[in-house]
Design an enzyme around this catalytic site. Structure first.
Site, short mmCIF file in Angstrom:
data_model
loop_
_atom_site.label_atom_id
_atom_site.label_comp_id
_atom_site.label_asym_id
_atom_site.label_seq_id
_atom_site.Cartn_x
_atom_site.Cartn_y
_atom_site.Cartn_z
N GLU A 183 -27.61 -53.98 -25.25
CA GLU A 183 -26.18 -53.71 -25.43
C GLU A 183 -25.87 -53.41 -26.89
O GLU A 183 -26.28 -54.14 -27.78
CB GLU A 183 -25.37 -54.95 -25.00
CG GLU A 183 -25.40 -55.22 -23.53
CD GLU A 183 -24.53 -54.27 -22.72
OE1 GLU A 183 -23.47 -53.87 -23.23
OE2 GLU A 183 -24.92 -53.91 -21.60
N GLY A 184 -25.16 -52.33 -27.10
CA GLY A 184 -24.61 -52.05 -28.43
C GLY A 184 -23.10 -52.09 -28.33
O GLY A 184 -22.56 -52.31 -27.24
N GLY A 185 -22.41 -51.85 -29.45
CA GLY A 185 -20.95 -51.92 -29.46
C GLY A 185 -20.33 -50.92 -28.51
O GLY A 185 -19.49 -51.27 -27.67
N MET A 186 -20.76 -49.66 -28.61
CA MET A 186 -20.14 -48.65 -27.77
C MET A 186 -21.11 -47.97 -26.82
O MET A 186 -20.74 -47.06 -26.10
CB MET A 186 -19.42 -47.61 -28.64
CG MET A 186 -20.27 -46.92 -29.68
SD MET A 186 -19.18 -45.86 -30.64
CE MET A 186 -20.16 -44.39 -30.73
N VAL A 213 -28.57 -48.99 -24.74
CA VAL A 213 -29.78 -48.26 -25.13
C VAL A 213 -30.93 -48.65 -24.20
O VAL A 213 -31.19 -49.83 -23.97
CB VAL A 213 -30.17 -48.57 -26.59
CG1 VAL A 213 -31.36 -47.71 -27.02
CG2 VAL A 213 -29.00 -48.34 -27.52
N ASP A 261 -21.66 -45.58 -44.38
CA ASP A 261 -21.78 -46.94 -43.83
C ASP A 261 -23.19 -47.49 -44.07
O ASP A 261 -23.81 -48.07 -43.18
CB ASP A 261 -21.43 -46.94 -42.33
CG ASP A 261 -20.96 -48.31 -41.86
OD1 ASP A 261 -20.61 -49.15 -42.72
OD2 ASP A 261 -20.93 -48.55 -40.64
#
Lengths: 245, 306
Positions: B22-25, B28, B132
């Site tokens: 799980e990633g933020g948006m 994967v 970033d």
């Protein structure tokens, strides 16, 4: 689209309520709030609750909001302002303090930006005169910049030759937003006007007509004054409301 | 609930080999590219996530090709599924190794930051500001290779705005934002500043600014001058202090002109001896030699006197 631009509510709920009543009648799409929701005034909690409950408002943080959450250097605050900041901090619940601390210092839309002080110092600089406006025009990210902080309505305009002027701006004297010109616009203050007129001040920005108009809304000043005195806040914070100074 | 399960075949080409991370948006998946017989990562956009940002990242990544930049092989925004096919990264983000209790290793630190700066130098030569750079977006592979990831905030210097940022709000990680970025005027030098902060954190295990949000960053990144890293970690050579503090200058014009220049100075500074440490050992050796000499001399005098 018609937007209302407001600033410097400063805990004056009686004034805020009058302004919001006016906005409601005017068929406004969104409200742009240039900061300082609290500080000075006697009803900070009601002001924060009201702002948080509004669906169509976009707010930035002001130096008094920042001082109340304990992060602004208050060494430049006068003693009345400092007393009010400390009093306000005690009156706000933790959710409100958290809400204030998470406000951004700059926001914007397709052709405008807004912040509390100035583009080069978003929290603390006052744009009173042409020289401060000239320096800040260089830092504009969009053609129009709404600011607050001085509590006095004003429009500075820079033409295509980079000449800066301050425009006459009063209720009934609408100003056309010209293509290729740049603007720094202050709507004045809702809760503590300081331009000699004690009525609350706001701007209506008509994005279709490309026009701004200044509105002054009377409110029950005596009621706020009594609340200030009952709260034990400095007397001057009450008396200045009647003078608009 | 994951969108795909093991062995599913996506778009007739990518077979899912491991369950989703799980990633933020996005989610994967490690996949096998059945056409090329290689391992790839399939990053699929979650429902309601920022499609514009995802597309923007893919548009930038697509035209980049460098050993220190995550490789994007393919992007799909047709049909129901929006996904990127990326180089599969085995390893961990730099953030995780900073959290561990590993011993400080100057050579390794310099190597990681030099690779980071090579990647940044390439980005800048392509007109891209990453915007970033932070330990979470620097991935370290098991062989020590550095990969810069997450280009969601990246700005193509030839375009006026980052297309998905229409609110003019302040986007980025406040702890790593250069003063000019907070003013709304990012430059290539803003990445150099952020890389300086990464180096500072690797040398000291601390971010020099205790910052919680953008408004606090506005004050601290502008006015607070960090103490030299050697004050916190005596193993840092004095020349390296100067390199770090130059990268963290408040005015972009006072920083290194390019990431390459930063890298060259870092390389040379990290090879300087740590004087305080050496003096201590030299002092002990001299004391021992003096003591031995004194004992020999004392015994010799005693023998001669007898």
């Amino acid at each position: 689209m018609r937007d209302a631009v407001i600033s410097d509510i400063h805990g004056n709920y009686v004034a805020l309520r009058s302004v919001l009543k006016y906005i409601q009648k005017e068929n406004i799409d969104k409200i742009i709030n240039c900061g300082d929701i609290v500080g000075y005034g006697p009803e900070p909690q009601r002001c924060v609750d009201t702002i948080r409950a509004l669906k169509n408002i976009h707010s930035v943080i002001g130096n008094h909001d920042w001082a109340v959450v304990g992060l602004e250097d208050t060494s430049k605050f006068n003693s009345d302002a400092l007393t009010a900041v400390n009093w306000t901090r005690d009156k706000l619940d933790s959710e409100s303090l958290n809400f204030l601390s998470t406000l951004d210092y700059r926001k914007g839309g397709s052709n405008f930006m807004f912040l509390h002080g100035s583009p080069r110092d978003p929290l603390d600089e006052y744009i009173f005169g042409i020289s401060a406006a000239e320096a800040n025009f260089k830092k504009l990210l969009k053609p129009i910049c709404f600011v607050g902080h001085t509590h006095a309505p004003v429009v500075f305009r820079r033409n295509t030759n980079n000449e800066v002027e301050s425009l006459l701006f009063y209720p009934g004297k609408d100003i056309k937003i010209e293509e290729n010109f740049r603007y720094i616009i202050n709507p004045g203050s809702v809760g503590q006007p300081r331009d000699g007129n004690p009525d609350s001040s706001l701007i209506i920005y008509d994005t279709d007509k490309k026009e701004i108009s200044l509105k002054r809304i009377p409110y029950d000043i005596t009621k706020t004054q009594n609340l200030i005195l009952d709260a034990g806040l400095p007397e001057f914070l009450a008396s200045r409301l009647a003078e608009g100074e | 609930m994951s969108k795909f399960k093991l062995s599913d075949i996506i778009a007739g080409r990518w077979r899912v080999m491991a369950s989703a991370q799980e990633g933020g948006m996005s989610e994967v998946y490690r996949c096998k590219d059945m056409k090329k017989n290689s391992t790839v990562a399939l990053r699929i956009l979650k429902k309601d996530a920022n499609l514009q940002r995802f597309k923007h990242e893919a548009t930038i990544l697509k035209r980049l090709d460098h050993p220190n930049i995550l490789n994007l092989y393919d992007f799909n925004d047709k049909g129901n599924d929006v996904y990127q096919i990326e180089e599969y990264l085995d390893g961990m983000p730099l953030r995780e190794s900073l959290g561990g209790k590993n011993n400080f290793n100057l050579v390794k630190t310099a190597d990681i930051v030099c690779q980071l700066l090579e990647g940044i130098n390439y980005l800048h030569s392509e007109g891209v500001i990453h915007q970033d750079i932070k330990p979470d977006n620097i991935f370290i592979l098991p062989d020590g290779t550095v990969k810069i990831i997450d280009f969601g905030l990246a700005r193509d210097s030839r375009a006026e705005d980052v297309p998905w940022q229409t609110d003019l709000g302040v986007h980025g990680t406040p702890q790593y934002m250069a003063p000019e970025r907070l003013d709304g005027y990012p430059s290539f030098s803003s990445d150099i500043y952020a890389a300086g902060l990464v180096l500072y954190e690797m040398l000291t295990r601390l971010n020099p600014f205790d910052i919680k949000n953008h408004t606090e960053a506005l004050k601290k990144q502008r006015y607070y001058v960090p103490s030299p890293p050697s004050k916190i970690n005596p193993m840092v050579p004095p020349e390296l202090d100067r390199v770090v503090l130059k990268a963290l200058e408040k005015k972009p014009s006072k920083r290194f002109n390019t990431a390459r220049e930063f890298k060259i100075r870092l390389n040379s500074a990290s090879q300087q001896p740590v004087r305080t440490k050496n003096i201590k050992w030299e002092f002990i050796v001299i004391l021992i030699l003096l003591a031995v000499f004194w004992i020999i001399l004392f015994n010799l005098v005693k023998v001669l006197a007898a």
